[in-house]
Write a protein that holds these residues in place. Sequence first.
Motif, short mmCIF file in Angstrom:
data_model
loop_
_atom_site.label_atom_id
_atom_site.label_comp_id
_atom_site.label_asym_id
_atom_site.label_seq_id
_atom_site.Cartn_x
_atom_site.Cartn_y
_atom_site.Cartn_z
N GLY A 77 3.34 4.88 3.99
CA GLY A 77 3.42 3.43 3.95
C GLY A 77 2.13 2.80 3.48
N ALA A 78 2.01 1.51 3.73
CA ALA A 78 0.81 0.77 3.34
C ALA A 78 0.71 -0.49 4.18
N HIS A 79 -0.51 -0.96 4.36
CA HIS A 79 -0.72 -2.24 5.03
C HIS A 79 -1.80 -2.99 4.26
N GLY A 80 -1.92 -4.28 4.50
CA GLY A 80 -2.95 -5.03 3.80
C GLY A 80 -2.90 -6.50 4.10
N GLY A 81 -3.69 -7.25 3.35
CA GLY A 81 -3.77 -8.69 3.53
C GLY A 81 -4.74 -9.31 2.54
N GLY A 82 -4.81 -10.63 2.58
CA GLY A 82 -5.75 -11.34 1.73
C GLY A 82 -7.15 -11.32 2.33
N VAL A 83 -8.14 -11.07 1.51
CA VAL A 83 -9.52 -10.98 1.99
C VAL A 83 -10.42 -11.93 1.22
N ARG A 84 -11.53 -12.25 1.83
CA ARG A 84 -12.61 -12.96 1.17
C ARG A 84 -13.90 -12.43 1.76
N SER A 98 -3.94 -0.82 1.58
CA SER A 98 -4.34 0.50 2.07
C SER A 98 -3.12 1.39 2.29
N PRO A 99 -2.85 2.30 1.35
CA PRO A 99 -1.75 3.26 1.54
C PRO A 99 -2.14 4.37 2.51
N PHE A 121 -9.54 -2.07 -1.74
CA PHE A 121 -9.83 -3.47 -2.03
C PHE A 121 -9.68 -3.69 -3.53
N GLU A 122 -8.80 -4.62 -3.90
CA GLU A 122 -8.48 -4.85 -5.30
C GLU A 122 -8.48 -6.34 -5.61
N GLY A 123 -8.41 -6.65 -6.91
CA GLY A 123 -8.28 -8.04 -7.34
C GLY A 123 -9.55 -8.63 -7.90
N GLY A 124 -10.66 -7.92 -7.78
CA GLY A 124 -11.92 -8.42 -8.32
C GLY A 124 -12.34 -7.65 -9.55
N GLU A 125 -13.60 -7.75 -9.88
CA GLU A 125 -14.13 -7.05 -11.05
C GLU A 125 -14.23 -5.55 -10.81
N GLU A 126 -14.34 -5.17 -9.55
CA GLU A 126 -14.52 -3.75 -9.21
C GLU A 126 -13.66 -3.40 -8.00
N GLY A 127 -12.64 -2.56 -8.20
CA GLY A 127 -11.83 -2.09 -7.09
C GLY A 127 -12.52 -0.93 -6.38
N ARG A 128 -12.14 -0.70 -5.13
CA ARG A 128 -12.78 0.37 -4.38
C ARG A 128 -11.84 0.87 -3.31
#
Length: 255
Positions: A77-84, A98-99, A121-128
Amino acid sequence: MTARFLSPSAALGPFAAVAACFCAAPAAQTDDSAPVTVFGALGAVTDYRDRGVSLSDQDVSLVGSLTLEHDSGVYIGAHGGGVRVPGRLFGGADVRLSPYVGYLADVDGFTLDLSFELDGFEGGEEGRFFPEIKTSLSRDFGLFYTRAGLAYAFDGRWLTPETDSLYGYFDLEVPVPGLPALTVLTHVGHDLRDGRSDLVDWSAGLSWFVGDFELSAVWSDTSLDSPAADPGTPRGGRGDTLGEGNLSFGLRLYF
């Protein structure tokens, strides 16, 4: 009390990582003859916390999870959310996804959970992605539910990249007598970090179920009061308070 599995060993749910944990609610079921059960949750929290530290810079965040569990005990599965994340960490990533994959086994009445997760963490210039190996042992005693676990991140975590992390925690959930839909939630964790000061987090709160909806109110705090307490802490935004105590509220729909 019936413990509902939402995602592995992560202390997600209403604790530090609000999206995944064993939660006190009836488990969603598919056809009894089907070998795979699908369940998850969608919701929002006023502060998205990861082991006591704010991932949303103390702002509202959408959170969710989805798990497929085979009757053999294997799940994915996977979990996640919006981050800042303060300091525009990872090029300003705005999504945590996060899978994970794991295995559940019954051990003399206890539930053993072994899993591997990529904290992403995705959506920016650099994923990690930060790989983490997790294990926990839990049991529902009726009058209360307990879980103890360990998580090892050999490549570090979002707060201190490239820094080994060994995290141990203990959860205790106690239903309120006479009010089975209301549960007291408590959590304490200790993160041993190579080359950094240890980080301790704790939380306490209430969870109230109305049908498939959960309302929660949780106070979370850590030993990290400001970036000055740990040179590895990202700065920016309201980063000076990302580890300070805060009361957060959550609303989730389980399916």
